[in-house]
Structures are given as structure tokens and as C-alpha cells.
Design a protein around this motif. Sequence first.
Motif, mmCIF file in Angstrom:
data_model
loop_
_atom_site.group_PDB
_atom_site.id
_atom_site.type_symbol
_atom_site.label_atom_id
_atom_site.label_comp_id
_atom_site.label_asym_id
_atom_site.label_seq_id
_atom_site.Cartn_x
_atom_site.Cartn_y
_atom_site.Cartn_z
ATOM 1 N N ASP A 176 0.856 -1.035 -0.114
ATOM 2 C CA ASP A 176 -0.143 -0.155 0.206
ATOM 3 C C ASP A 176 0.684 1.223 0.041
ATOM 4 O OD1 ASP A 176 -1.729 2.168 0.701
ATOM 5 O OD2 ASP A 176 -2.869 0.858 1.551
ATOM 6 N N ARG A 177 1.051 1.876 -1.170
ATOM 7 C CA ARG A 177 1.754 3.068 -1.322
ATOM 8 C C ARG A 177 1.394 4.128 -0.316
ATOM 9 N NH1 ARG A 177 2.128 1.469 -6.673
ATOM 10 N NH2 ARG A 177 4.474 1.697 -7.704
ATOM 11 N N ARG A 178 0.070 4.472 -0.412
ATOM 12 C CA ARG A 178 -0.241 5.553 0.555
ATOM 13 C C ARG A 178 0.350 5.212 2.218
ATOM 14 N NH1 ARG A 178 -4.507 8.867 -1.146
ATOM 15 N NH2 ARG A 178 -3.967 8.323 -3.215
ATOM 16 N N PHE A 179 -0.060 4.027 2.522
ATOM 17 C CA PHE A 179 0.469 3.677 3.940
ATOM 18 C C PHE A 179 1.769 3.811 4.315
ATOM 19 C CE2 PHE A 179 1.215 0.406 7.014
ATOM 20 C CZ PHE A 179 0.304 0.751 8.031
ATOM 21 N N LEU A 180 2.682 3.447 3.248
ATOM 22 C CA LEU A 180 4.195 3.542 3.337
ATOM 23 C C LEU A 180 4.438 5.028 3.562
ATOM 24 C CD1 LEU A 180 5.694 0.545 1.215
ATOM 25 C CD2 LEU A 180 5.076 0.536 3.785
ATOM 26 N N SER A 181 4.006 5.758 2.691
ATOM 27 C CA SER A 181 4.237 7.104 2.383
ATOM 28 C C SER A 181 3.944 7.819 3.504
ATOM 29 C CB SER A 181 3.762 7.824 1.134
ATOM 30 O OG SER A 181 4.294 7.116 -0.079
ATOM 31 N N ALA A 182 2.807 7.468 4.231
ATOM 32 C CA ALA A 182 2.252 8.343 5.455
ATOM 33 C C ALA A 182 3.232 8.076 6.591
ATOM 34 C CB ALA A 182 0.970 7.897 5.734
ATOM 35 N N LEU A 183 3.655 6.609 6.763
ATOM 36 C CA LEU A 183 4.331 6.554 8.046
ATOM 37 C C LEU A 183 5.814 6.365 7.920
ATOM 38 C CD1 LEU A 183 1.555 3.450 9.088
ATOM 39 C CD2 LEU A 183 1.967 5.773 9.936
ATOM 40 N N SER A 184 6.569 6.044 6.782
ATOM 41 C CA SER A 184 7.834 5.704 6.926
ATOM 42 C C SER A 184 8.800 7.144 6.799
ATOM 43 C CB SER A 184 8.206 5.003 5.531
ATOM 44 O OG SER A 184 7.953 5.508 4.462
ATOM 45 N N ARG A 185 9.916 6.916 7.503
ATOM 46 C CA ARG A 185 10.800 8.067 7.412
ATOM 47 C C ARG A 185 12.264 7.640 6.905
ATOM 48 N NH1 ARG A 185 6.634 9.553 7.768
ATOM 49 N NH2 ARG A 185 5.716 11.051 9.325
ATOM 50 N N ALA A 186 12.283 6.292 6.697
ATOM 51 C CA ALA A 186 13.711 5.795 6.036
ATOM 52 C C ALA A 186 13.041 4.477 5.345
ATOM 53 C CB ALA A 186 14.643 5.465 7.300
ATOM 54 N N THR A 187 13.903 4.068 4.454
ATOM 55 C CA THR A 187 13.496 3.163 3.361
ATOM 56 C C THR A 187 14.629 2.079 3.249
ATOM 57 O OG1 THR A 187 12.052 4.587 2.360
ATOM 58 C CG2 THR A 187 12.717 2.421 1.167
ATOM 59 N N ILE A 188 14.499 0.994 3.511
ATOM 60 C CA ILE A 188 15.520 -0.309 3.294
ATOM 61 C C ILE A 188 15.106 -1.000 2.129
ATOM 62 C CG2 ILE A 188 16.707 -2.388 4.123
ATOM 63 C CD1 ILE A 188 16.446 -1.053 6.916
ATOM 64 N N TRP A 189 15.914 -1.109 1.150
ATOM 65 C CA TRP A 189 15.531 -1.611 -0.179
ATOM 66 C C TRP A 189 16.363 -3.120 -0.267
ATOM 67 C CZ3 TRP A 189 17.930 -0.414 -5.258
ATOM 68 C CH2 TRP A 189 17.217 -1.038 -6.325
ATOM 69 N N LEU A 190 15.673 -4.336 -0.417
ATOM 70 C CA LEU A 190 16.170 -5.467 -0.339
ATOM 71 C C LEU A 190 16.208 -6.012 -1.843
ATOM 72 C CD1 LEU A 190 17.526 -8.104 0.859
ATOM 73 C CD2 LEU A 190 15.246 -9.000 1.444
ATOM 74 N N ASP A 191 17.345 -5.911 -2.413
ATOM 75 C CA ASP A 191 17.277 -6.240 -3.984
ATOM 76 C C ASP A 191 18.489 -7.446 -4.058
ATOM 77 O OD1 ASP A 191 16.999 -5.715 -6.865
ATOM 78 O OD2 ASP A 191 18.908 -4.658 -6.602
ATOM 79 N N ARG A 192 18.010 -8.261 -4.625
ATOM 80 C CA ARG A 192 18.893 -9.429 -5.339
ATOM 81 C C ARG A 192 20.101 -9.702 -4.112
ATOM 82 N NH1 ARG A 192 20.774 -5.835 -10.176
ATOM 83 N NH2 ARG A 192 19.879 -4.119 -8.705
ATOM 84 N N GLY A 193 19.508 -10.017 -2.769
ATOM 85 C CA GLY A 193 19.999 -10.580 -1.759
ATOM 86 C C GLY A 193 20.689 -9.512 -0.843
ATOM 87 N N ILE A 198 18.211 4.407 2.468
ATOM 88 C CA ILE A 198 18.028 5.701 2.179
ATOM 89 C C ILE A 198 17.278 6.368 3.348
ATOM 90 C CG2 ILE A 198 18.245 5.766 -0.242
ATOM 91 C CD1 ILE A 198 15.197 6.274 -0.256
ATOM 92 N N GLU A 199 17.854 7.491 3.780
ATOM 93 C CA GLU A 199 17.126 8.215 5.114
ATOM 94 C C GLU A 199 16.172 8.946 4.770
ATOM 95 O OE1 GLU A 199 17.996 7.230 7.732
ATOM 96 O OE2 GLU A 199 19.638 5.966 7.300
ATOM 97 N N GLN A 200 15.327 8.378 4.002
ATOM 98 C CA GLN A 200 14.092 9.166 3.407
ATOM 99 C C GLN A 200 12.848 7.966 3.281
ATOM 100 O OE1 GLN A 200 15.666 10.579 -0.330
ATOM 101 N NE2 GLN A 200 15.493 12.606 0.429
ATOM 102 N N GLY A 201 11.436 8.655 3.500
ATOM 103 C CA GLY A 201 10.497 7.755 3.340
ATOM 104 C C GLY A 201 10.312 7.131 1.824
ATOM 105 N N PHE A 202 9.241 6.516 1.957
ATOM 106 C CA PHE A 202 8.816 5.738 0.740
ATOM 107 C C PHE A 202 8.548 6.630 -0.431
ATOM 108 C CE2 PHE A 202 5.664 3.631 -2.303
ATOM 109 C CZ PHE A 202 6.582 2.744 -2.656
ATOM 110 N N SER A 203 8.092 7.857 -0.130
ATOM 111 C CA SER A 203 7.526 8.732 -1.082
ATOM 112 C C SER A 203 8.689 9.125 -2.117
ATOM 113 C CB SER A 203 7.029 9.918 -0.637
ATOM 114 O OG SER A 203 7.696 10.687 0.241
ATOM 115 N N ASN A 204 10.025 9.140 -1.371
ATOM 116 C CA ASN A 204 11.117 9.225 -2.384
ATOM 117 C C ASN A 204 11.954 8.129 -2.789
ATOM 118 O OD1 ASN A 204 11.190 12.247 -1.823
ATOM 119 N ND2 ASN A 204 11.333 11.606 0.074
#
Length: 600
Positions: A176-193, A198-204
Motif C-alpha cells: 500500500d503506497r499511501r500507507f508506506l508514504s504516510a508512516l515511513s521516514r527511512a527506506t531499506i531496499w532488499l534487492d538481489r540478496g 536511504i534516510e527518506q520515506g517511501f515517497s522518495n
Amino acid sequence: MAAPPLLTLQDIALTFGGTPLINRADLTISPGERTCLVGRNGSGKSTLMKIAAGLVEPDNGRLFLQPGTTIRYLAQEPDFSGFSTTLDFVEAGLPPNESTYRAKYLLESLGMTGAEDPGKLSGGEGRRAALAQALAPEPDVLLLDEPTNHLDLPAIEWLEAELRGTRAAMVLISHDRRFLSALSRATIWLDRGETRRIEQGFSNFEAWRDAFFEEEERDQHKLDRKIVAEEHWLRYGVTARRKRNVRRLGNLHELRQNRREVRRPVGSVSMQASEAESSGSLVVEARDIAKAYGERTIVDGLSLRVMRGDRLGIVGANGAGKSTLINLLMGRLAPDSGQIVLGTNLMPVVLDQARATLEPGMTVTEVLTGGRGDSVTVNGQSRHVIGYLKDFLFTPEQARTPVSVLSGGERNRLLIARALAQPANLLVLDEPTNDLDLETLDLLQEMLGDYQGTLILVSHDRDFLDRVASSVLVSEGAGRWMEYAGGYSDMLVQRGQGVEARTVTAKKGSRERQSAAPAPQASAKPKLGFKDQHELKTLPARIAKLEAAIVQLKTVLDDANLYARDPARFDKATAMLAQAETELSQAEDRWLELEMLQAG
């Protein structure tokens, strides 16, 4: 001085069935931190979350938990054995001597009475009970894996407000993009293991991810060109004595090996709907229809027209009667009064929410072919089922896999694959976004945008409705339904409030209680004050300025050598681009809101 992390995972690695799932993953959770964990389906997000919760042991890596830290993990399949009621189950998660008030409050807010038999809960009710148990003790760390699955819009919006007010640090997995954008302040991306943060929420996040992939593609292109140059030298730059330069030949082999080992992004879904001949201009017309079951009114006096090419979204609380309304509009169910008129030359395809049309014993191939051969017809062309399955991220080995062992996301992708292979000029999609990852959602949205037929969509995903629907039909309660132009956000502006929760009754003779926090009441028609009028006048210039800044930043990032030459400038430009795009989106939304208020 910053507080030490509550939980730390370093260099986590895990292999399933001989295949590395996680190679080198890190996760740090500090007090009060709001982090979202994102990645493709099957990338290992849920597994990494279970490792953080201490439920799965990694092959390698280090996990450290600050002494005294309390963690609560939202289980996908909670164990209700030994509990006679849902209230007993939730109270079991409370610390000793803790008041039971919060357990009762959470269950009521999530539309449950606490008296339900855990052995008879539906999937959605089980998820709500598990969510109440995770939230009840107000822990130091909350690990929430798809908390909005099976929740309706009132419950999702209530949960957002509840999580905003908690002191707990959070790690969220959600589609849910709207849910993540409203609550997150940092994002961890798990990609290919591996993980990147990034120290920014999902909207970025998505702009940052796309810039990363573009830089990676440029690096791969450079490597390809170097390989071609080395191969050319070997073929035509040899001396008359034909003695090969062993060192240079070794360099070529090393380049080729590097090229083979380049970690490419996981394959993407390819979606295209099979379209039938056009239907008539009128698809469905409801003329003052009504439907009730006993004393419960589902539809009362609804008149509605769905024309060819419309994209109608249907929203309402769980139990409002959305599926019943679809059956009425499709002519599968007769109204108690009024009339349903179906258009000519209709060829509908229905994707049901319960996935009841998938037989557990059938294989993936049999679902697509009906058990007849190894080919499937898409848009009049015969395709081998293996190739078609690859378009939806299924491996050749999964072609003979029984449906019963597929995950929720895989079942949904399989249903979508089957639905899109059938010729149709009317798509009816009941909660199609459940269990899909964000990239698959993007492609589904693009496909629906290109689809020439008519769409009727039931969804609790606000962002998906905004991107797809041309109008929204909303349950107003007591069987009343109202249509609003635009997507979900447009409906909020016009209506003045969100979707109300449906009431539930705890026991016979007891008072009725709201199933979620009531939505704010609509106020009198707002008028633009001086400040709003000034903002409306200045927004176009601000939007133009942001658009110009975005063009300039993209020009800077188009430099293929920027990252290698000046990584700091590349990172700064990437962050500025993400910020500018976010501000542009917000400014455009605000301009539209003010325009509609002025027009109203």
C-alpha cells in the motif's frame, strides 16, 4: 548523542534449497524509527523480518538485541490453538498485570467484539486479531508484515492514525503506497540478496531506485563496449607471428566473467489484456434497484450508468455489500425491486477476491490451459504456456506446481494471468492488488490504463484507485451508494470525509459499536479564504518552477560518467530530484483541491 540501536542485523545470509535468498543484508532499528522494507515478491523481505524477530536462524551474520527490548511481530498465520475467544488471544500478548482495556479497545477498533471463536475466523478476521495482539503491549519494536491485507478502508485509515501515535520503532512491509508514504521516514531496499538504505520515506524511494537502475545500466553498457573492443583486438590486432597476448586474453576472460556475474534486476512482469470486440455504448444500467437480506439493506434506490470505457471504482467498509453489488450489476443476482439492463455484446471476465476459482489440486499449467495441451491463446495468438508464465514471473519449474503450494502473491498473479488471457471487453476486478509487489502493481496499472474496454474495480488501495478509477461509487450506509467523479482523493475532497466504518453488534441486546474510529464528519461547504486564494494564484508559478528544476536535474543525471567522476554530486542530484518530484506532486494535488473548492 544519538541513542544506541535497539536491534542490529549485520551481513545476514540465508540459503533455501541450495539457492541464496539473502547474501549480505543489514538492518538497524533505532528508538522511534519508522522504516519501510521494500523489494520484489520473493526477494526475502518476510524472511529477513522473521530473522529480526528471532523466528528464523540465518546461515551467517550477526544479530544483536539491546537487553530489555520488547519486540512484537505480526504473524502471517497466527496460532489460535488453546484460546476460546479472540479477546483471550489478544490478552495473552499483554505483559503480566497489564490492564485488558487496550486489548478490548483494539479489537473493537478493528471491527471485532472479542467474543469470536478463534477456530471459526475468516482470513481477514484472523489478521485483525493478530494485529490487535501485536499492538496491545505497546512494544519497543513493531515488525509489521503486510498489516493492511484484508483490512477495509476505515480500518486502514484508523491503523495509520494508531501507528502515528505509537512510541514504538517500526519496520513495515506493505504493497500500500499511501500507507508506506504516510508512516515511513527511512527506506531499506532488499534487492538481489543485498540491502540498501536511504534516510527518506517511501515517497522518495521509487525515484531513487530508478536512478540507481539507470546508473547500473550505464555501467553495464560500458562493460559491454569494453568487451567488444577486446574481442576486436584479439581478432584483428594479432601480430604476423600470431602470438596472442596472454595478459590481454586473460583480461577479456575476466571481463566476460564480470559480465556474467553482473547482478541484474529480477525479471519484470509483462501484462497485456486480451481484448474482445467492443461492447455497446451502454455497458450496465441500474434503474432504482434495491436488495436486502432480512433486515439488512444492501442497496436502496440505486440508479447508475456504466458506459463503454468507464473505470468505476467501488469502495466501502467490509460487509457493506460490494460483492453483492457487483453480482447485481453483472446480472448474476436479481434485485428485489428496480431493473438491471445489460448492454449488448458484453464479454466479461471476473477476477474474484476469494480466489475460489483456483482448484488446489490443479497445476499452474492446467489453470491456464484448462488441462488441454501446453499452449494458451492470448489476443488470438497461440503461445507456449512456459513463455506466458515467464511474463508473470513464474519459472519453468513452477509450470507443474500444484496451486496448493503457491503463495498468496503467486496465486493472485496466476489469476491475473488467466483473466488477461481471456477475450473480454469488461473486466471486473475484486481486490486485485492483494499480495502483489509494488512493481507488479505498476504494470497492472499501466495495463489497465491501456485497456480499451470497461473496468469495474473493488479495492481498498487508495493509491491504486487514484491511478486507475475515473469515478468512485461509495457506500454511504443503510444501502445508499453515491458516485463521485475522479479517484479516491477526489472523492475525499467532494465528500468531505472518508469511508465510514460499518457497525457491529457485540451481543444480542447490547448496543452497537463502531468497527473502526469514525471518519470526521463533513463540515459545511468550505469557502476559500484570503490565504487559500493567494495560494491558488501562486501555485501555477511554483509548479512551473518545480518542473523546470526537475528537467535540469535529469539533465545532470543523464551524464553517464557522473557517478564515477563525482559520486557526491550524483547522490545530491538524485536526492534533489526525488524531493522536487515529491513537492511537484503535492503542489499539483493542492492546486486541484483548491480549484475544486472554488468551483464548489
